[in-house]
Design a protein around this motif. Structure first.
Motif, mmCIF file in Angstrom:
data_model
loop_
_atom_site.group_PDB
_atom_site.id
_atom_site.type_symbol
_atom_site.label_atom_id
_atom_site.label_comp_id
_atom_site.label_asym_id
_atom_site.label_seq_id
_atom_site.Cartn_x
_atom_site.Cartn_y
_atom_site.Cartn_z
ATOM 1 N N VAL A 120 0.444 -1.478 -0.249
ATOM 2 C CA VAL A 120 -0.542 0.239 -0.194
ATOM 3 C C VAL A 120 0.817 1.398 0.036
ATOM 4 O O VAL A 120 1.662 1.446 0.743
ATOM 5 C CB VAL A 120 -0.817 -0.172 1.492
ATOM 6 C CG1 VAL A 120 -1.773 1.237 0.793
ATOM 7 C CG2 VAL A 120 -1.953 -0.698 1.306
ATOM 8 N N TYR A 121 0.971 1.760 -0.588
ATOM 9 C CA TYR A 121 1.591 3.074 -1.625
ATOM 10 C C TYR A 121 0.986 4.355 -0.527
ATOM 11 O O TYR A 121 -0.171 4.406 0.208
ATOM 12 C CB TYR A 121 1.281 4.329 -1.989
ATOM 13 C CG TYR A 121 1.931 5.082 -2.309
ATOM 14 C CD1 TYR A 121 3.838 5.125 -3.355
ATOM 15 C CD2 TYR A 121 1.653 6.498 -2.941
ATOM 16 C CE1 TYR A 121 3.916 6.115 -3.289
ATOM 17 C CE2 TYR A 121 2.075 7.294 -3.137
ATOM 18 C CZ TYR A 121 3.493 7.446 -3.296
ATOM 19 O OH TYR A 121 4.317 8.553 -3.561
ATOM 20 N N PRO A 122 2.336 4.587 0.508
ATOM 21 C CA PRO A 122 2.261 5.927 1.561
ATOM 22 C C PRO A 122 1.365 7.113 1.462
ATOM 23 O O PRO A 122 0.592 7.897 2.698
ATOM 24 C CB PRO A 122 3.472 5.530 1.865
ATOM 25 C CG PRO A 122 4.666 5.322 0.845
ATOM 26 C CD PRO A 122 3.362 4.564 0.129
ATOM 27 N N GLY A 123 1.440 7.460 -0.048
ATOM 28 C CA GLY A 123 0.666 8.176 -0.442
ATOM 29 C C GLY A 123 2.257 10.376 -0.925
ATOM 30 O O GLY A 123 1.128 11.161 -0.766
ATOM 31 N N THR A 124 3.234 10.115 -0.581
ATOM 32 C CA THR A 124 4.034 10.560 -1.081
ATOM 33 C C THR A 124 3.954 12.087 -1.841
ATOM 34 O O THR A 124 3.816 13.158 -1.151
ATOM 35 C CB THR A 124 5.359 10.305 -1.360
ATOM 36 O OG1 THR A 124 5.959 8.599 -0.409
ATOM 37 C CG2 THR A 124 7.076 11.035 -0.737
ATOM 38 N N CYS A 125 2.952 10.829 -2.993
ATOM 39 C CA CYS A 125 3.346 12.732 -4.285
ATOM 40 C C CYS A 125 1.430 12.656 -4.296
ATOM 41 O O CYS A 125 1.924 13.007 -5.715
ATOM 42 C CB CYS A 125 3.096 11.206 -5.638
ATOM 43 S SG CYS A 125 5.516 11.079 -5.755
ATOM 44 N N ARG A 126 0.735 12.151 -3.247
ATOM 45 C CA ARG A 126 -0.421 12.646 -3.627
ATOM 46 C C ARG A 126 -0.790 14.168 -3.826
ATOM 47 O O ARG A 126 -1.763 14.043 -4.161
ATOM 48 C CB ARG A 126 -1.363 11.762 -2.901
ATOM 49 C CG ARG A 126 -2.863 12.125 -3.157
ATOM 50 C CD ARG A 126 -3.936 11.344 -1.629
ATOM 51 N NE ARG A 126 -3.368 9.836 -1.665
ATOM 52 C CZ ARG A 126 -3.082 9.037 -0.409
ATOM 53 N NH1 ARG A 126 -3.268 10.295 1.404
ATOM 54 N NH2 ARG A 126 -2.711 8.034 0.241
ATOM 55 N N HIS A 127 0.016 14.868 -3.251
ATOM 56 C CA HIS A 127 -0.114 16.122 -3.706
ATOM 57 C C HIS A 127 -0.192 17.163 -4.946
ATOM 58 O O HIS A 127 -0.741 17.836 -4.852
ATOM 59 C CB HIS A 127 0.817 17.158 -2.359
ATOM 60 C CG HIS A 127 2.089 16.940 -3.058
ATOM 61 N ND1 HIS A 127 2.915 15.771 -2.539
ATOM 62 C CD2 HIS A 127 2.625 17.993 -3.474
ATOM 63 C CE1 HIS A 127 3.935 15.725 -2.791
ATOM 64 N NE2 HIS A 127 4.106 17.006 -3.615
ATOM 65 N N ARG A 128 0.047 15.792 -5.537
ATOM 66 C CA ARG A 128 1.036 16.809 -7.010
ATOM 67 C C ARG A 128 -0.198 16.888 -8.279
ATOM 68 O O ARG A 128 -0.962 15.533 -8.334
ATOM 69 C CB ARG A 128 2.300 15.644 -8.226
ATOM 70 C CG ARG A 128 3.562 16.315 -6.520
ATOM 71 C CD ARG A 128 4.074 15.180 -7.215
ATOM 72 N NE ARG A 128 4.636 15.886 -8.817
ATOM 73 C CZ ARG A 128 5.488 14.688 -9.463
ATOM 74 N NH1 ARG A 128 6.048 13.830 -9.050
ATOM 75 N NH2 ARG A 128 5.383 14.686 -10.460
ATOM 76 N N GLY A 129 -0.536 17.893 -8.812
ATOM 77 C CA GLY A 129 -1.544 17.561 -9.155
ATOM 78 C C GLY A 129 -0.849 17.442 -10.815
ATOM 79 O O GLY A 129 0.591 17.339 -10.875
ATOM 80 N N ILE A 130 -2.037 16.460 -11.659
ATOM 81 C CA ILE A 130 -1.476 16.036 -12.878
ATOM 82 C C ILE A 130 -0.498 17.017 -13.932
ATOM 83 O O ILE A 130 0.013 16.485 -14.932
ATOM 84 C CB ILE A 130 -2.365 15.410 -13.294
ATOM 85 C CG1 ILE A 130 -2.397 14.387 -14.768
ATOM 86 C CG2 ILE A 130 -2.782 16.690 -14.623
ATOM 87 C CD1 ILE A 130 -1.698 13.048 -14.502
ATOM 88 N N LEU A 141 -3.116 6.221 -9.012
ATOM 89 C CA LEU A 141 -4.877 6.074 -8.523
ATOM 90 C C LEU A 141 -5.380 6.612 -7.411
ATOM 91 O O LEU A 141 -4.347 6.700 -6.552
ATOM 92 C CB LEU A 141 -5.458 5.100 -8.856
ATOM 93 C CG LEU A 141 -7.170 5.017 -8.480
ATOM 94 C CD1 LEU A 141 -8.150 5.723 -9.675
ATOM 95 C CD2 LEU A 141 -7.532 3.639 -8.546
ATOM 96 N N ASN A 142 -5.617 8.015 -7.299
ATOM 97 C CA ASN A 142 -6.245 9.281 -6.561
ATOM 98 C C ASN A 142 -7.204 8.621 -5.470
ATOM 99 O O ASN A 142 -8.588 8.233 -5.824
ATOM 100 C CB ASN A 142 -6.423 10.076 -6.434
ATOM 101 C CG ASN A 142 -6.758 11.320 -5.021
ATOM 102 O OD1 ASN A 142 -7.371 10.444 -4.207
ATOM 103 N ND2 ASN A 142 -6.206 12.370 -4.844
ATOM 104 N N LEU A 143 -7.253 7.304 -4.883
ATOM 105 C CA LEU A 143 -8.371 5.819 -4.773
ATOM 106 C C LEU A 143 -9.705 6.757 -4.012
ATOM 107 O O LEU A 143 -10.571 7.050 -4.155
ATOM 108 C CB LEU A 143 -7.357 5.337 -3.116
ATOM 109 C CG LEU A 143 -8.919 4.151 -2.998
ATOM 110 C CD1 LEU A 143 -10.033 2.682 -4.306
ATOM 111 C CD2 LEU A 143 -8.621 3.324 -1.762
ATOM 112 N N ASP A 144 -9.152 8.026 -2.537
ATOM 113 C CA ASP A 144 -10.114 8.628 -2.284
ATOM 114 C C ASP A 144 -10.912 9.486 -3.319
ATOM 115 O O ASP A 144 -12.455 9.744 -2.574
ATOM 116 C CB ASP A 144 -9.446 10.133 -1.553
ATOM 117 C CG ASP A 144 -9.498 9.284 0.007
ATOM 118 O OD1 ASP A 144 -10.044 8.706 0.482
ATOM 119 O OD2 ASP A 144 -8.263 9.868 0.652
#
Ligand code: GLU
Length: 282
Positions: A120-130, A141-144
């Protein structure tokens, strides 16, 4: 109801008894239902897949008496289409670019192995826009965001395998714990994840029943989520028991000792193989 199933090996090694069990079961269930049995080579991992294994798998299936319907589908021929569909999802804000290391991403992309915890990926890059995406980024995939966009959908699948028989709801909490922000396309290469290509192909090939090993059961919820995101139907699933070695371990590609080609060379018959895996002879 129409019955279309498939055998979907990755040509990274010879067929062994475990594959033979899966292929025979899918074939026999299709024939019994008066349906179709398709063959699909899941060959997106260009480093590990070999044309010689592709040929050997076909020879073994023919020898086992498992004729397939229609042409063989090879995922390597559809990579551009997979990517075009993925881009559409990126346009909806449901994906983000990720520059985390290659070994993390490889682990998340590979077909899962029994006993290996899903990464399970810890979300390090989740803040980045496409829009910050570079050529060397993977897409996750942004699961949320995905689950929020599917809030009104009925995320479930029917299972007919003996181990998990019944209707299964995809539980968002569990999805976060077990799935997380999965990689859908690999860093710097035009390769989409195995479970995404597989979900596209099942829909494109009109597969109504997915018959496969128990080790892939935990992967089904992510495929159901993807099916809804892409507007694809959810087939019925049938996860079957695994054929194990003398120590109770699931057979792997490297178990050449149990390769069908070796049994053939030693004079076994297809009926012997059926008996070895505990399936009735026709
Ligand atoms: N290609 C996968 C494997 O060889 C099987 C995928 C599936 O049946 O959905 O393990």
């Amino acid at each position: 109801m129409a019955f279309v199933t498939r055998f979907a090996p990755s040509p990274t090694g010879p067929l062994h008894l475990g594959h033979a069990y899966s292929a025979i079961l899918a074939h026999d269930m299709a024939r019994e239902a008066g349906g179709r049995f398709l063959l699909r080579m899941e060959d997106t991992d260009l480093e590990r897949c070999r044309a010689e294994y592709d040929r050997l798998i076909q020879q073994d299936l023919v020898w086992l008496g498992l004729g397939w319907d229609g042409p063989i589908q090879r995922q390597s021929g559809h990579i551009a289409t997979y990517n075009t569909r993925l881009e559409a999802l990126a346009g909806k804000g449901l994906l983000y670019p990720c520059s985390c290391t290659r070994s993390d991403i490889r682990a998340a992309l590979a077909a899962p192995q029994e006993g290996v915890a899903f990464n399970v990926y810890p979300g390090t890059c989740r803040h980045r826009g496409i829009e910050t995406r570079t050529a060397s980024d993977a897409l996750r995939l942004n699961l949320d965001a995905a689950l929020a966009s599917l809030a009104a959908a009925e995320l479930s699948f029917a299972e007919t395998g003996p181990g998990h028989f019944g209707l299964h709801q995809v539980d968002p909490e569990q999805a976060h714990r077990q799935i997380g922000d999965v990689v859908l396309s690999r860093k710097g290469e035009d390769i989409v994840a195995y479970f995404l290509a597989s979900a596209f192909d099942d829909a494109d090939q009109g597969v109504t029943h997915v018959i496969r090993g128990e080790d892939l059961f935990d992967f089904t919820p992510v495929q159901v989520i993807l099916q809804h995101l892409f507007g694809l139907p959810t087939p019925v699933y049938h996860h079957h028991r695994l054929i194990r070695d003398d120590h109770g371990k699931r057979l792997a590609k490297r178990d050449d000792a149990r390769a069908i080609a070796k049994y053939r060379a030693e004079g076994a018959t297809p009926a012997d193989i059926r008996r070895m895996v505990g399936l009735p002879t026709p």
